[in-house]
Scaffold this motif. Structure first.
Motif, PDB file in Angstrom:
ATOM      1  N   PRO A   1      64.998  72.277  25.801  1.00 24.66           N
ATOM      2  CA  PRO A   1      63.702  73.049  25.396  1.00 24.66           C
ATOM      3  C   PRO A   1      62.546  72.024  25.591  1.00 24.66           C
ATOM      4  CG  PRO A   1      64.940  72.550  23.345  1.00 24.66           C
ATOM      5  CD  PRO A   1      65.827  71.989  24.629  1.00 24.66           C
ATOM      6  N   GLY A   2      62.742  70.985  26.070  1.00 27.66           N
ATOM      7  CA  GLY A   2      61.566  70.164  26.672  1.00 27.66           C
ATOM      8  C   GLY A   2      60.913  69.147  25.681  1.00 27.66           C
ATOM      9  N   ARG A   3      61.516  68.757  24.791  1.00 30.90           N
ATOM     10  CA  ARG A   3      60.848  67.763  23.611  1.00 30.90           C
ATOM     11  C   ARG A   3      60.720  66.417  24.465  1.00 30.90           C
ATOM     12  NH1 ARG A   3      66.118  66.354  22.442  1.00 30.90           N
ATOM     13  NH2 ARG A   3      66.514  64.391  21.707  1.00 30.90           N
ATOM     14  N   MET A   4      61.639  65.883  25.119  1.00 27.95           N
ATOM     15  CA  MET A   4      61.659  64.694  25.923  1.00 27.95           C
ATOM     16  C   MET A   4      60.634  64.545  26.856  1.00 27.95           C
ATOM     17  SD  MET A   4      63.910  62.768  23.936  1.00 27.95           S
ATOM     18  CE  MET A   4      64.561  61.283  24.868  1.00 27.95           C
ATOM     19  N   ALA A   5      60.530  65.557  27.645  1.00 24.12           N
ATOM     20  CA  ALA A   5      59.715  65.732  28.861  1.00 24.12           C
ATOM     21  C   ALA A   5      58.231  65.850  28.101  1.00 24.12           C
ATOM     22  CB  ALA A   5      59.888  66.888  29.745  1.00 24.12           C
ATOM     23  N   GLN A   6      58.162  66.697  27.212  1.00 25.66           N
ATOM     24  CA  GLN A   6      56.816  66.809  26.468  1.00 25.66           C
ATOM     25  C   GLN A   6      56.162  65.397  26.104  1.00 25.66           C
ATOM     26  OE1 GLN A   6      56.534  68.725  22.594  1.00 25.66           O
ATOM     27  NE2 GLN A   6      54.925  69.870  23.268  1.00 25.66           N
ATOM     28  N   ALA A   7      57.134  64.578  25.317  1.00 25.62           N
ATOM     29  CA  ALA A   7      56.628  63.296  25.086  1.00 25.62           C
ATOM     30  C   ALA A   7      56.351  62.643  26.191  1.00 25.62           C
ATOM     31  CB  ALA A   7      57.875  62.858  24.041  1.00 25.62           C
ATOM     32  N   LEU A   8      56.955  62.466  27.182  1.00 23.92           N
ATOM     33  CA  LEU A   8      56.591  61.736  28.360  1.00 23.92           C
ATOM     34  C   LEU A   8      55.251  62.340  28.823  1.00 23.92           C
ATOM     35  CD1 LEU A   8      60.050  61.342  30.361  1.00 23.92           C
ATOM     36  CD2 LEU A   8      58.543  59.365  29.384  1.00 23.92           C
ATOM     37  N   ALA A   9      55.075  63.462  28.926  1.00 23.93           N
ATOM     38  CA  ALA A   9      53.783  64.072  29.428  1.00 23.93           C
ATOM     39  C   ALA A   9      52.358  63.449  28.410  1.00 23.93           C
ATOM     40  CB  ALA A   9      53.804  65.406  29.475  1.00 23.93           C
ATOM     41  N   ARG A  10      52.915  63.616  27.003  1.00 27.98           N
ATOM     42  CA  ARG A  10      51.721  63.149  26.429  1.00 27.98           C
ATOM     43  C   ARG A  10      51.595  61.424  26.549  1.00 27.98           C
ATOM     44  NH1 ARG A  10      54.125  66.097  20.723  1.00 27.98           N
ATOM     45  NH2 ARG A  10      52.812  68.046  21.153  1.00 27.98           N
ATOM     46  N   ARG A  11      52.265  60.849  27.009  1.00 26.77           N
ATOM     47  CA  ARG A  11      51.998  59.437  27.397  1.00 26.77           C
ATOM     48  C   ARG A  11      51.343  59.385  28.762  1.00 26.77           C
ATOM     49  NH1 ARG A  11      56.716  55.448  25.477  1.00 26.77           N
ATOM     50  NH2 ARG A  11      57.612  56.527  23.534  1.00 26.77           N
ATOM     51  N   GLY A  12      51.165  60.480  29.385  1.00 28.60           N
ATOM     52  CA  GLY A  12      50.427  60.069  30.500  1.00 28.60           C
ATOM     53  C   GLY A  12      51.270  60.041  31.777  1.00 28.60           C
ATOM     54  N   ARG A  13      52.554  60.421  31.447  1.00 30.59           N
ATOM     55  CA  ARG A  13      53.636  60.246  32.609  1.00 30.59           C
ATOM     56  C   ARG A  13      53.632  61.562  33.497  1.00 30.59           C
ATOM     57  NH1 ARG A  13      57.068  55.952  30.868  1.00 30.59           N
ATOM     58  NH2 ARG A  13      55.684  54.364  30.064  1.00 30.59           N
ATOM     59  N   PRO A  14      53.825  61.441  34.823  1.00 30.07           N
ATOM     60  CA  PRO A  14      54.140  62.547  35.483  1.00 30.07           C
ATOM     61  C   PRO A  14      55.622  62.776  35.288  1.00 30.07           C
ATOM     62  CG  PRO A  14      53.085  61.074  37.141  1.00 30.07           C
ATOM     63  CD  PRO A  14      53.497  60.534  35.831  1.00 30.07           C
ATOM     64  N   VAL A  15      56.128  64.239  34.957  1.00 26.80           N
ATOM     65  CA  VAL A  15      57.621  64.367  34.497  1.00 26.80           C
ATOM     66  C   VAL A  15      57.876  65.648  35.103  1.00 26.80           C
ATOM     67  CG1 VAL A  15      56.638  65.062  32.095  1.00 26.80           C
ATOM     68  CG2 VAL A  15      59.050  64.562  32.515  1.00 26.80           C
ATOM     69  N   LEU A  16      58.888  66.043  35.540  1.00 29.96           N
ATOM     70  CA  LEU A  16      59.575  67.269  35.604  1.00 29.96           C
ATOM     71  C   LEU A  16      60.923  67.386  35.024  1.00 29.96           C
ATOM     72  CD1 LEU A  16      59.579  70.010  37.516  1.00 29.96           C
ATOM     73  CD2 LEU A  16      61.007  68.570  39.266  1.00 29.96           C
ATOM     74  N   GLY A  17      61.081  68.608  34.357  1.00 35.96           N
ATOM     75  CA  GLY A  17      62.258  68.987  33.616  1.00 35.96           C
ATOM     76  C   GLY A  17      63.073  69.980  34.397  1.00 35.96           C
ATOM     77  N   ILE A  18      64.205  69.680  34.527  1.00 33.84           N
ATOM     78  CA  ILE A  18      65.301  70.641  35.251  1.00 33.84           C
ATOM     79  C   ILE A  18      66.326  71.072  34.388  1.00 33.84           C
ATOM     80  CG2 ILE A  18      64.712  70.081  37.537  1.00 33.84           C
ATOM     81  CD1 ILE A  18      67.396  68.397  37.524  1.00 33.84           C
ATOM     82  N   ASP A  19      66.794  72.286  34.382  1.00 38.66           N
ATOM     83  CA  ASP A  19      67.761  72.879  33.441  1.00 38.66           C
ATOM     84  C   ASP A  19      68.393  74.032  34.048  1.00 38.66           C
ATOM     85  OD1 ASP A  19      68.387  72.315  30.008  1.00 38.66           O
ATOM     86  OD2 ASP A  19      69.303  74.049  31.169  1.00 38.66           O
ATOM     87  N   ILE A  20      69.686  74.693  33.908  1.00 33.42           N
ATOM     88  CA  ILE A  20      70.379  75.548  34.457  1.00 33.42           C
ATOM     89  C   ILE A  20      70.172  76.776  33.554  1.00 33.42           C
ATOM     90  CG2 ILE A  20      71.734  74.425  35.751  1.00 33.42           C
ATOM     91  CD1 ILE A  20      74.094  75.058  33.827  1.00 33.42           C
ATOM     92  N   VAL A  21      69.442  76.798  32.270  1.00 34.63           N
ATOM     93  CA  VAL A  21      69.426  77.719  31.418  1.00 34.63           C
ATOM     94  C   VAL A  21      68.015  78.201  31.234  1.00 34.63           C
ATOM     95  CG1 VAL A  21      69.494  78.473  28.986  1.00 34.63           C
ATOM     96  CG2 VAL A  21      71.118  76.904  29.791  1.00 34.63           C
ATOM     97  N   PRO A  22      67.911  79.706  31.876  1.00 37.41           N
ATOM     98  CA  PRO A  22      66.449  79.935  31.833  1.00 37.41           C
ATOM     99  C   PRO A  22      65.653  80.174  30.422  1.00 37.41           C
ATOM    100  CG  PRO A  22      67.744  81.571  32.885  1.00 37.41           C
ATOM    101  CD  PRO A  22      68.851  80.457  32.465  1.00 37.41           C
TER     102      PRO A  22
END
Length: 214
Positions: A66-87
């Motif tokens: 559900p994106g908690r780690m990617a969101q935290a990276l984005a808040r640091r200003g890091r370009p980030v892409l999350g991928i998952d097989i679950v819609p």
């Protein structure tokens, strides 16, 4: 005649868990406990943040949930892409404002060969039940100067592959392979995938390793 309930697709059961339904993890020996989905649905905690401090530059979060780690990276200003097989996981990640794609890591991924970090958090080294094959694929995603940040199991775990099922109120999934890789075994697994162990770290009761291209 005994009627056996049909198994439910894994993605459907996991989507139910991401909607807040308790999700039981089972293996051949029976129930192994509940998935910590409530924590995954929250914002990153201090231990998550410490682990994310090991990520450098543009990062692909594999099995982003559900994106908690990617969101935290984005808040640091890091370009980030999350991928998952679950819609449902991808939808929740996008709802957090995170770039996310419905994608299997073994399928084409944007930016292949250019990511500075590939993140395998929350035990996602287990994806597919073959950690050498997974890390070999992840090696193709990162730049030659890049790194893989892997959350691992505690020392003494070794490498343990088992077939597991998930169960929520919507039903029980088909079995699928999942592998635990301990802090004691990650160097050997990485070496088989032409990666080297650069460092290991412990944050409270969680362990992680940084891998680099040989």
């Amino acid at each position: 005649m005994t009627v056996v309930d049909a198994a439910v697709p894994v993605a459907q059961v996991f989507a139910s868990a991401l909607r807040g339904d308790p999700c039981l993890l089972l293996d051949a020996d029976g129930p192994r406990g509940l998935l910590p989905t409530a924590a995954w649905l929250c914002d990153a905690d201090p231990v998550d943040e410490a682990l994310l401090g090991l990520c450098h530059g543009p990062t692909v979060d594999i099995g982003c949930g559900p994106g908690r780690m990617a969101q935290a990276l984005a808040r640091r200003g890091r370009p980030v892409l999350g991928i998952d097989i679950v819609p449902e996981a991808v939808r929740l990640s996008i709802d957090r404002g995170v770039a996310a794609l419905l994608r299997d890591v073994f399928d084409p991924v944007p930016g292949e060969g250019r990511w500075e970090t590939a993140l395998l958090a929350d035990g996602n080294i287990g994806i597919g039940g073959d950690p050498v094959a997974l890390l070999s694929r992840v090696r193709d995603l990162i730049a030659t100067t890049g790194r893989v940040v892997v959350e691992v199991a505690p020392p003494g775990t070794g490498v343990r592959t088992r077939h597991v099922r998930l169960e929520t109120e919507v039903g029980r999934s088909d079995p699928f392979p999942w592998t635990l890789v301990g802090a004691d075994a990650i160097a050997a697994v990485a070496g088989a995938a032409q990666l080297r162990l650069a460092s290991q770290h412990r944050y409270d009761e969680r362990f992680c390793a940084v891998l680099e291209v040989v």
